[in-house]
Design a protein around this motif. Structure first.
Motif, short mmCIF file in Angstrom:
data_model
loop_
_atom_site.label_atom_id
_atom_site.label_comp_id
_atom_site.label_asym_id
_atom_site.label_seq_id
_atom_site.Cartn_x
_atom_site.Cartn_y
_atom_site.Cartn_z
N ILE A 152 16.96 45.36 83.80
CA ILE A 152 16.90 46.77 83.25
C ILE A 152 15.53 47.29 83.23
O ILE A 152 14.79 46.57 82.61
N ARG A 153 15.45 48.54 83.45
CA ARG A 153 14.05 49.10 83.36
C ARG A 153 14.40 50.19 82.17
O ARG A 153 15.31 50.81 82.08
N GLY A 154 13.20 50.50 81.31
CA GLY A 154 13.45 51.40 80.28
C GLY A 154 12.08 51.74 79.59
O GLY A 154 11.14 52.06 80.17
N ASP A 172 13.14 45.26 80.38
CA ASP A 172 12.92 45.93 79.29
C ASP A 172 13.64 45.22 78.05
O ASP A 172 14.79 44.85 78.23
N PRO A 173 12.80 44.80 77.07
CA PRO A 173 13.69 44.19 76.03
C PRO A 173 14.26 45.11 75.02
O PRO A 173 15.16 44.66 74.34
N VAL A 174 14.17 46.64 75.21
CA VAL A 174 14.89 47.48 74.38
C VAL A 174 16.30 47.70 75.00
O VAL A 174 17.37 47.39 74.24
N LEU A 175 16.29 48.19 76.23
CA LEU A 175 17.59 48.39 76.88
C LEU A 175 18.21 47.28 77.33
O LEU A 175 19.74 47.32 77.36
N ALA A 176 17.58 46.39 77.42
CA ALA A 176 18.55 45.04 77.87
C ALA A 176 18.91 44.15 76.46
O ALA A 176 19.47 43.07 76.49
N VAL A 236 13.60 56.11 88.01
CA VAL A 236 14.37 54.67 88.17
C VAL A 236 14.84 54.23 86.75
O VAL A 236 15.88 53.53 86.57
N ILE A 237 14.63 54.69 85.60
CA ILE A 237 14.79 54.26 84.14
C ILE A 237 16.26 54.96 84.16
O ILE A 237 17.29 54.35 83.72
N LEU A 238 16.28 56.16 84.39
CA LEU A 238 17.64 56.93 84.49
C LEU A 238 18.69 56.38 85.21
O LEU A 238 19.79 55.87 84.89
N ILE A 239 18.58 55.82 86.46
CA ILE A 239 19.38 55.16 87.70
C ILE A 239 19.66 54.03 86.80
O ILE A 239 20.93 53.34 86.91
N SER A 240 18.63 53.22 86.43
CA SER A 240 18.81 51.82 85.81
C SER A 240 19.84 51.93 84.59
O SER A 240 20.80 51.15 84.26
N ILE A 241 19.53 52.78 83.66
CA ILE A 241 20.40 52.89 82.42
C ILE A 241 22.04 52.98 82.91
O ILE A 241 22.90 52.27 82.42
N PHE A 242 22.52 53.79 83.90
CA PHE A 242 23.85 54.11 84.32
C PHE A 242 24.14 52.98 85.46
O PHE A 242 25.32 52.36 85.18
#
Length: 416
Positions: A358-360, A135-139, A391-397
């Protein structure tokens, strides 16, 4: 939702305040801003029981357009900040991630989606396509710094360039999933003729045209901005960022190509023109602040959606968690290592690049876009939203906690 509009604005205001004060108040804590904002949203969604349920199936159009804007601003910001010149040796890790790691992620998740969750073939491929891109945003927190600031190390550059390009390159597989679902919904089988049409139009034409549009728009805007007539004139960076984004995206979509590719390439082509000029730094600052504001809005809303789901007792089976952790901790890292094997890079650099996929927010856009076409069953759509959200939630943490240490490890290794 409208009856709670003012209270929702108050919550967003608190989230924006978190963003403003985060570097001061939370710099000593091992957390990231997305972690804080999503957690805040989850708490609000869980305890704010009078809020209308944020059903993604009923609000797909809003989700699609909001996340689309966030991704576009993020892509133009990523393209502007890259200092690295366009040479094969420097971009080879990026190309390998795009051509090897991303397909591995797509087909691995499609396999798991089909056999673990009982998704249809089209929905399974869609699951892989929406989760494969970094993800370009969360990364943005692990990407390179502002233009002309130096210190553009291999892991940060590779992750930045990968995130900038793989959002557009995931689109052919999203269209493949849509066309398979469309064929089966009409009582047909997806045959070789349909596959050839997909390959020639959705892969070859749309990718190629997107690249050409990006180069043309980026060079044309740069020639106008840095011409002798405007060199001494104060041109608003806000207008330029938005114009560059919308011109590239609009023209690319007009010729039926991939606007995400065109926007990133346009920003990078603009950056390579007068690459030492201080104006690039001003453009980057505007894009970064705009991206941060929009990201905060989406993350808080996403957190509220998760909180509401937990409060309402949405069933989360062990398969959802098992597949999510398998993808983030095994499939992406292994795929990254395979792609980067044989390159003259340190092992710590390869591990950091492979682990920090990162996924987002891009996933939310692709998923809502595909489901809005109306060819997927509601049963599959619900499963897709549940799996992708977890998946997004786990990736964020996971990535929020591990990214600083992984990147610091590569820097320490280089200094030795």
């Amino acid at each position: 939702m409208l009856e709670n509009y003012n209270l929702f604005l108050l919550i967003c205001g608190i989230a924006f305040l978190f963003g403003a004060l985060f570097p001061i108040m939370f710099k000593r804590l091992p957390i990231s801003l997305p972690m804080l904002q999503v957690s805040f949203g989850m708490i609000m969604g869980y305890w704010w029981t009078t809020l209308s349920f944020l059903n993604p199936l009923d609000n797909g159009f809003i989700i699609e357009k909001l996340t689309e804007i966030v991704v576009l601003v993020s892509l133009v910001g990523a393209g502007i900040k890259i200092d690295t010149a366009l040479t094969w040796q420097l971009w080879r890790p990026t190309v390998r991630l795009l051509l090897i790691t991303m397909p591995i992620g797509i087909f691995a998740m499609a396999f798991l989606g089909y056999y673990a969750f009982g998704l249809s073939m089209g929905a399974a491929i869609l699951l892989g396509a929406v989760l494969a891109p970094t993800d370009p945003v969360l990364a943005s927190s692990i990407q390179v710094g502002p233009p002309n600031t130096g210190g553009e190390d291999a892991p940060r550059f590779t992750l930045t360039s990968e995130a900038g390009l793989n959002d557009g390159l995931a689109f052919p597989f999203v269209y493949l999933a849509i066309k398979i679902a469309e064929a089966y919904s009409a009582g047909q089988h997806f045959n070789g003729e349909m596959l050839w049409s997909w390959f020639t139009h959705d892969v070859l034409w749309k990718i190629g045209a997107g690249l050409v549009v990006g180069v043309v728009v980026g060079k044309a805007v740069a020639k106008l901005i840095f011409s002798k007539r405007t060199r001494g004139t104060a041109i608003s960076q806000g207008y330029v960022v938005i114009a560059l984004t919308l011109l590239a995206y609009g023209l690319a979509e007009f010729v039926h190509s991939y606007g995400f590719i065109a926007v990133f390439v346009a920003a990078f082509a603009f950056r390579r023109s007068e690459c030492e000029h201080e104006y690039h730094h001003k453009l980057h600052d505007f894009a970064e602040q705009s991206e941060g504001l929009l990201m905060s809005l989406v993350l808080v809303t996403f957190g509220m959606f998760i909180g509401q789901g937990l409060q309402s007792g949405v069933e989360l089976t062990w398969r959802v968690y098992a597949v999510s952790f398998t993808f983030l901790l095994l499939i992406r890292p292994i795929g990254g290592f395979i792609a980067l094997s044989g390159l003259n890079m340190q092992r710590t650099e390869k591990y950091a690049i492979s682990a920090l996929g990162i996924r987002g927010i891009g996933t939310l856009y692709y998923l809502s876009y595909a489901l809005n076409q109306g060819f997927f069953r509601d049963e599959d759509a619900i499963k897709l939203w549940v799996v992708c959200s977890i998946v997004i939630l786990i990736s964020i943490f996971i990535h929020g906690l591990s990214a600083p240490k992984l990147l610091q490890m590569t820097i320490s290794k280089e200094r030795r």
